[in-house]
Design a protein around this motif. Sequence first.
Motif: not given
Lengths: 315, 309
Positions: A135-136, A132-133, B281-287, A242, A139-140
Motif C-alpha cells: 500500500l505504501a 503495508g509495504a 502514512p498509515s501504511y508504514y505504521q501497518r508495516m 485481501r 500510496s493506496g
Amino acid sequence: MTAASTPWRFVTPIWPVLLVLVIGASLLSGPFLSPANIAAVLQQGVITGIVALGMTIVLIGGQFDLSTGATVMMAAVMALLLNPADGTSTALAILLPVALGGMIGLVNGLAVYRAGANSIVATIGMQFLVIGAVLALVSGQHVRADNMSEIFVSLSRARLLGIPYSVYIFLGLVIALSVMMSSTVFGRHVYALGGDIEAARRAGVKVVRTGIATYVISGMLAALAGVLIASLVGNLDPTAIRGYEFPALTAAVLGGTSLTGGVGRPADTAAAIWVIAVITNVMTILNYQYPVQLLVQGVVLTAAVAFYSWQRARS
Amino acid sequence: MQVTLSPLTLRLFVKPPLIPLLLLATFVDGFWSLGNLRTLAESISTDGLIVAGMTIVMIAGGFDLSVGAVMAMGGVTAVVLLPFGIVPAALGALIAGGISGFLSGTLVTRLRINPFIATLAMMVMVRGATLAYTDTRPVVGLDDTFLALGQGDPLPYAFLIMIVVMLAAHVLLYHRPWGRHAYAVGADERAAQMTGLKVNRLKIECYMLSGALAAFAGLLLAARLGTGSPIVGEMTPLTAAAAALIGGASLRGGEGSIMGALCGLLFVGCLINVMNLLGVPSYYQRMTIGGLLFALVVVEGLLQRARPR
C-alpha cells in the motif's frame, strides 16, 4: 483395520459432501447447473484453491501460513505494475511476483523452522508487513495495466471446452502436488515433519530445509494466484484484494488437513474448495451479501475443526 | 564484561526501550504538548483494556485473535442498546463480549481446538455478524451522557478506567489464588490438572474476561468517536499481542505481567503516536507493527531455543 488398508481410503468425507451439495444446489436453484454458472463456480475456486494448496502443504508440515493473503495482493499489484504488454514484460510479470512470493516464503520459513518462531503470529506479522509495504508503494491507489498482452489475459480469460485456462492450471497443480506429496521423498519428509518433528530429525530428515521449502512453495503458489487475479481484472483496488488466507485455511481444514500436522492431501483440499465455491455461489444466487458469507465461513471452519477433532478422538 | 541491570532498569530501558524512545520523542515537535499527551492517553486507553485481557489469556497459555472484532461488536451493541439507557448499553456490551469469550473458551477447552484457530474462527464469525447486522454502516443515535464518557477533564475517563482495570488485573493475577492458578495452567496444564485445578473452567473464564474487556473497549471507543463502527479494530489483535509480548508474556503460556504489559502498551502507543506526529502514512505504521510482531516472535523463538532444557 486402519483406513489406509481399505480400498475406500481415497474417499474422505469431503467427497460425499461435495456430491450432496452439488445435487442439493441444482435442486435448490435452477440456474446453478447452467454451463456458464458451472464454469463460474470452477473459476471462483481457482484463486482461493491455489492458495489453499500451499496452505495444505505448510499445514501437513505442522505449521501455518497466514501471510498468503498479503502475498496474493503483492503479486497482483506487482504484475500490473510491470505492465505485461509484450512478450518480455509478460514473462517478467509472471515470474517476478512468483519469485518474490518465494522470497516471502523463505523469510517465513527461516523464522519458523530456523528461529523457532510461532508460525501463526509470525506469519500474521508478515501479512501486515507485506500489505503495508504494498500500500505504501502504490500510496493506496488503484493500479491498472493498459494493453495487457494476449497471453497474459488468456491466463484467466481464454477458454478450452468452455472452461477457463486457470481451471486447468489449478487442476494441473492439484495433480502435480498430489504426486509430489504421495510419491516423492520430499513429500514423505513433509508428512514426517508434521507427524513428529523430533522423530523426523533423528531419522535423518533435513528438517529445516524441508520446512523452509514448504513455505517457499506456499509463497510461490499464493503469488501465482495473485498473478491470475491481475490477468483477470487488469485494474484493481489493492485494498480490496485481501483476506484470501482465511478461506484457504478453511478449505484445507474442511478437506481434512490436520491442524497439528502430518495429515492431509492436496486433492481433498481441492474438493473442499469446490464445496465452499458451491456454497458461496448458491448464497450469491440467493442474494446473501459478503458479511453473511463471512459468518458462514467461520461457522464452516469451526464445524470442520470440531468434526475432525471429534473423529480423531474417537479412533 | 558482565553488566547486571536491576529488573526495573531492564524494564524501562531495554525490554522495551521505553525511556530511550521517550527521549527520542522529545526531538519530535509537539510530543510533550498537553494536547498530544491527551491524544496518546486516549489512544492507549482502549487498547489498554484489550492488552490486559490478552495478557491474562496468554498467561493461561492461550491467545485471543478475536479481540478486534469483539471490540467492534461491543461498540455497535452499546450504541444500539443506548435508547434503553446507558447502564443496559454497557451491560449489553459486556455480556455480548462475555458470550463471545465463552464460545472461544469452549472451542479451546471442550473441543480441544488450537486457541489461535478457535479465536480466528470467532474473529471471522463475530466480524461477519457485526457487519451483517449493521449492513456494514456505522450505527449512530448517541446521547449526551454516552458522549461525555468519551471525554473527561483533565484526564480522559477512558484512561482512568484503563488504569483501574490494569490495577484490578494486577491484583487478580498477583494477589488472588485465581491468578496463581492461571500461571500454573499456562506453565504446565497437565500438572495443573493433576493438582486438582479446574483447568477448563479457568481457561473459559480467561477468554470471557478478554471478550468482556474488548467489548467494553469498543464502548469507550464508540463514545469517543461518536459512532459505533463495525469495521474498527483490524489491527487491534496485532497491537495487543505486540504489547503483551514486549511486556514479557510468552506464546507458550505461564509468563507475563500486567506491569510489563503496561510498559509494552506505552511503547507501542508512543511509537504509533510519534509516527502520527511525523506524518508517516498509515501504511508504514501497518508495516512497522507487522514487522515488530514478526521480529518479536522470532526473538522469542530464538530465546526459547537457547534456553537449556
